[in-house]
Design an enzyme around this catalytic site. Structure first.
Site, PDB file in Angstrom:
ATOM      1  N   CYS A 127       0.840  -1.208   0.000  1.00  0.00           N
ATOM      2  CA  CYS A 127       0.000   0.000   0.000  1.00  0.00           C
ATOM      3  C   CYS A 127       0.872   1.254   0.000  1.00  0.00           C
ATOM      4  O   CYS A 127       1.480   1.590   1.019  1.00  0.00           O
ATOM      5  CB  CYS A 127      -0.915  -0.024   1.224  1.00  0.00           C
TER       6      CYS A 127
ATOM      7  N   CYS B 162       0.009   3.978   2.473  1.00  0.00           N
ATOM      8  CA  CYS B 162       0.420   3.572   3.824  1.00  0.00           C
ATOM      9  C   CYS B 162       1.861   3.996   4.100  1.00  0.00           C
ATOM     10  O   CYS B 162       2.200   4.453   5.196  1.00  0.00           O
ATOM     11  CB  CYS B 162       0.299   2.058   3.996  1.00  0.00           C
TER      12      CYS B 162
END
Length: 287
Positions: A37, A40
């Protein structure tokens, strides 16, 4: 893994104790993330930075959703990153996506009390940046908070001396115990007073500058001009004059140029870049 007391990695084994039970003692900010991700990876360093900056106002709990799928499912995470704030065992607030730092601060400040910055730390940062005037009120506050801390008193005295208030600096030093007066900052304050006293017996600055322009070998005029420059904060030209005396006329005043140069080093402090530069040049001149 992390060694920070403000950040922890969460698994099924510690979710109950560190998040639910831990939130009874301090808010816990739970960050659900994954290696794949990209948002993230943008968000996590900001959260880690804020966790350190807030120094225990909240604890950051990181959940790797690839490894801890059961936790993500239990909480109902649908997208990454998802961040929830848990307090007293309940979800207090949450957001998804990689928020910018300003929005993260606003999110946190709605729910947790940011620690007040230490005035001494702030003052020392300003001193390092050259903002002595800005540092002095903070040092005065720090001294009021820590009246028995000799380091704070010396920092304040040194800053006052460097900003043209030697009387206040000397008054602070006079209150310190004898062992503190061996500190380089005390030596610097004494040097400032000694330079001021020497100027009382010398012609004015302009007269000395005129003498030196007429005769560059006039060591007395060069030395006196250097003293004026030091007290005016013009440290580099003053150091140049004193180094010239060391190189060309060490006999004058029984090596007085070198003695004054060392006193200026005390005045400026060992960490001053000019001190490091000219101490090296002095060594080269002597040896």
């Amino acid at each position: 893994m992390t060694t920070s007391p403000h950040i922890i990695d969460i698994t099924m084994d510690n979710f109950q104790s560190e998040v639910l039970e831990g939130s009874m003692q301090q808010p816990v900010l739970v960050d659900f993330w994954a290696e794949w991700c990209q948002p993230c990876k943008t968000l996590m360093p900001l959260l880690e930075k804020l966790a350190e900056e807030y120094r225990g106002a909240f604890r950051l709990a990181r959940v790797n959703c690839d490894e801890q799928q059961a936790i993500a499912a239990q909480v109902g995470v649908r997208s990454l990153p998802t961040v929830i704030l848990v307090s007293q065992g309940q979800v207090l607030d949450q957001f998804t996506g990689a928020l910018p730092e300003g929005e993260l601060r606003r999110f946190l400040d709605q729910h947790v009390q940011a620690p007040q910055a230490d005035p001494l730390e702030q003052a020392r940062e300003l001193v390092a940046a050259g903002d002595l005037q800005g540092a002095i009120p903070l040092l005065e506050q720090a001294r009021s908070d820590r009246p028995d801390d000799q380091e704070v008193a010396l920092d304040l005295a040194h800053a006052l001396m460097q900003t043209g208030e030697p009387e206040k600096a000397e008054a602070i030093v006079a209150e310190l115990p004898d062992d503190a007066r061996h500190d380089p900052r005390c030596k610097g304050i004494k040097a400032h007073r000694a330079f001021s006293e020497q100027l009382a017996d010398l012609p004015g600055r302009d007269a000395l500058a005129a003498r030196l322009e007429q005769d560059p070998a006039d060591t007395e005029a060069r030395h006196g001009l250097a003293l004026y420059q030091v007290l005016a904060g013009e440290n580099e030209p003053a150091l140049e004059h004193l180094l010239w005396i060391v190189r060309h006329d060490r006999q004058w005043g029984d090596d007085r140029g070198r003695d004054t140069l060392l006193r200026v080093f005390d005045l400026l402090g060992a960490e001053d870049p000019l001190v490091r530069q000219y101490r090296s040049r002095l060594f080269q001149s002597l040896y």
